[in-house]
Design a protein around this motif. Structure first.
Motif, PDB file in Angstrom:
ATOM      1  N   SER A   1      -4.884  -0.421   3.453  1.00 29.25           N
ATOM      2  CA  SER A   1      -5.000  -1.865   3.553  1.00 29.25           C
ATOM      3  C   SER A   1      -6.167  -2.255   4.442  1.00 29.25           C
ATOM      4  CB  SER A   1      -3.705  -2.462   4.112  1.00 29.25           C
ATOM      5  OG  SER A   1      -2.623  -2.207   3.244  1.00 29.25           O
TER       6      SER A   1
ATOM      7  N   THR B   1      -4.802  -5.041  -0.154  1.00 28.41           N
ATOM      8  CA  THR B   1      -4.183  -3.727  -0.291  1.00 28.41           C
ATOM      9  C   THR B   1      -4.933  -2.935  -1.352  1.00 28.41           C
ATOM     10  OG1 THR B   1      -2.032  -4.683   0.251  1.00 28.41           O
ATOM     11  CG2 THR B   1      -2.039  -2.487  -0.723  1.00 28.41           C
TER      12      THR B   1
ATOM     13  N   ASP C   1      -0.391   0.837   7.683  1.00 30.32           N
ATOM     14  CA  ASP C   1       0.488   0.236   6.695  1.00 30.32           C
ATOM     15  C   ASP C   1       1.747   1.080   6.564  1.00 30.32           C
ATOM     16  OD1 ASP C   1      -0.179   2.450   5.208  1.00 30.32           O
ATOM     17  OD2 ASP C   1      -1.488   1.373   3.815  1.00 30.32           O
TER      18      ASP C   1
END
Length: 606
Positions: A407, A402, A213
């Motif tokens: 995530s 998330t 992420d």
């Protein structure tokens, strides 16, 4: 390519047979290279759902239904083999219609009017094919028979052989062959599904690079991400892992807790109505299975209802007459048996001259709420479900969750956070009027002269559960109780009791609602509960061992079942019946994910 990735897609009950998958995966991998197999369920597009289309897998075993329903794959799928147990035989297996060995039934036409054991609504050989055959025989599998879903082929065979709950049955031939207490009256072959290979690629499956992420934290992928580790969330994890899906459960708490622990452990199936009753019917066999497979403490106790006035007895008599002598939960006992005062006193250690009568609700169960959730979580972990506790979810989007620890990519997201739905989807909570319901409960040493053989309900309980409260007699009862006991009416009382294995009693409960609930509990409520307990059982003031405040989601409907975005499901029991209905609710939701032909029942939505 340096490895073969192999994925069986479940057919019967959306479950994978890893006994076949592991050796086949190894056999088809090039010499010297590892073989990986994963189970993927689904009756949708084979290429899309098995990962062949994305290049993540080379070989898949679709179910018979998956094979015929795949029409739009962009990947070229070539049939390469099918599993058999004897060389030269036709691939597939038989499902058989069976009856007790001494039965006079000899045809499917005679199944009309009978209690029929099926395996599960999503089972190919345990429900779908049998339903078709019944229709061909002129028997409607919904209206002409009383269906009982046993959960497993061997269990359904056992029920018929022992004459318990079911008069006739459909099950897989391999399980029927193990019993000498049944005989076969008809059988049909379920064709074997061929393995499918991706012939459109000459390279290896493109292994997905480890994506990260924005903060550089590695992401992971699961077929199902469950947000919330209460009974409803764990039920979804169970339904998903039963279908061979990879599952992760995410919860900001450090262990199973909340409403799934702070309750009576009373699985009150009988008093439910409407959709709650449908989910209760699905939940009961799942709880019985967990008692056997997961070591969940459970007793098939039923429930005893104490009627202390004629209007309370009138409600019980009205429901008994409405339900009749047969039960959807099984055969042999009706849902409600009205009891005389003497019969109630023989069962319960009540104060003299307390009962005017009562009822026995034979199909209800009891678990220990302090052990059930933790036991289920441990069982799921042993089956490969990953748990990420102390991890808060900050956002949910289609395909991604998330969290405070990074995530997670997801095929399906289940948001089962009970009253905290307003933290992730405040607009849904406001739209459906979902607030928090607080309640006061105690655990006491009551000094009863004899143990309670079952959970105990009272007249106040008859105002809370849909099957009771919807009766005309309940309106008369409610008016009288609130007129004679206004203080108890203001507490929104449900006077009921369960006894834990250590002999202590759970006593409750009161109810109060709001967007938030005060943590400061009024001692008046506890005093009333203790007084009522002493009065009912004829004991001096019980010794308090623990007090606590429960909190659950409260809404206008019994359930929140919503799909705000593709692949995202919001699920909650919103009248305090999560333990009773949560496993069946989860089975319903996951079944719709498993099979697109099953429509999702949306509740709590406009």
């Amino acid at each position: 390519m340096n490895s073969t990735r192999y994925r069986p897609a479940p057919g019967r009950n959306c479950a994978c047979d890893h006994r076949h998958a592991r050796p086949i995966a190894a056999a088809r991998s090039p010499a010297g290279y590892p073989a990986h197999h994963r189970c993927w369920r689904g009756l949708l597009n084979v290429a899309k759902r098995t990962g062949l289309d994305s290049g993540r897998f080379h070989v898949a075993i679709p179910s018979p239904f998956s094979r015929t329903s795949s029409r739009t794959a962009t990947t070229v799928l070539a049939p390469i083999s099918s599993i058999v147990t004897t060389k030269g035989e036709a691939p597939g297996h038989y499902f058989q219609a069976i009856v007790p060995a001494d039965s006079s039934i000899s045809s499917l036409e005679e199944f009309a009017g009978k209690t029929v054991c099926f395996v599960d609504p999503s089972s190919t050989s345990g429900y779908l094919f049998p339903s078709y055959n019944l229709l061909e025989a002129g028997v409607d599998p919904v209206s002409d028979v009383t269906p009982v879903f046993a959960g497993k082929h061997d269990v359904s065979v056992q029920k018929v052989g022992e004459g318990k709950e079911c008069e006739v049955d459909f099950a897989e031939d391999s399980e029927v062959a193990k019993s000498n207490k049944v005989k076969v009256v008809a059988e049909t072959m379920v064709p074997g599904a061929p393995d499918r290979a991706d012939d459109s690629r000459d390279g290896g499956p493109g292994r997905r690079a480890g994506s990260v992420d924005a903060a550089g934290v590695p992401m992971t992928r699961f077929d199902v991400v469950v947000v919330g580790s209460g009974i409803v969330g764990l039920g979804h994890a169970l339904a998903a892992v039963d279908r061979g899906l990879s599952v992760v459960v995410v919860d900001r708490a450090g262990a199973v807790g909340g409403a799934s622990v702070r309750n009576f452990g009373h699985l009150c199936f009988t008093p439910q109505s409407g959709l709650a009753r449908e989910f209760a019917l699905r939940s009961r066999p799942l709880w019985l299975r967990l008692a056997a497979d997961a070591g969940v403490w459970l007793r098939e106790s039923g429930t005893v209802v104490v009627a202390r006035a004629d209007d309370e007895l009138a409600v019980l008599s009205e429901l008994a007459a409405q339900r009749g002598t047969e039960s959807l939960f099984g055969s042999g006992q009706p849902d409600v048996v009205v009891l005389s005062a003497a019969e109630v006193n023989a069962r319960l250690p009540l104060a003299p001259d307390t009962a005017r009568g009562g009822a026995m609700l034979a199909w209800d169960l009891q678990v220990n709420p302090r052990q059930a959730g933790a036991g289920l979580a441990a069982y799921l972990a042993s089956r490969g479900v990953e748990f990420r506790y102390r991890t808060a979810v900050t956002a949910v989007r289609p395909g991604r969750v998330t969290t405070t620890r990074g995530s997670i990519d997801a095929g399906t997201v289940i948001v089962a956070v009970n009253h905290d739905i307003d933290q992730l989807y405040p607009e849904v909570a406001e739209r459906d009027g979902i607030v928090r319901c607080g309640l006061d409960m105690l655990r006491v040493d009551a000094g009863l002269r004899a143990p309670l053989p079952a959970p105990v309900l009272t007249g106040w309980s008859l105002l809370r559960y849909g099957a009771f409260s919807g009766l005309p007699a309940a309106a008369v009862l409610g008016e009288r109780l609130r007129r004679e006991y206004p203080a108890l009416g203001e507490l929104d009382l449900n006077q009921m009791y369960t006894q834990l294995p250590d002999g202590s009693l759970i006593v409750g409960d009161t109810h109060y609602r709001g967007a938030s609930v005060s943590p400061f509990q009024n001692e008046h409520a506890f005093e009333q509960l203790l007084h009522l307990t002493g009065e009912l059982f004829g004991v001096t003031r019980p010794r308090v061992l623990e007090r606590w405040q429960g909190v659950y989601a409260s809404g206008r409907a019994d359930f929140l079942i919503d799909q705000p975005e593709p692949g995202v499901y919001l699920v909650a029991a919103t009248t305090g019946i999560g333990m009773t209905t949560g496993l069946g609710l989860a089975e319903h939701v996951i079944a719709t994910v498993c099979d697109s032909s099953i429509s999702l029942t949306l509740k709590g939505t406009p």
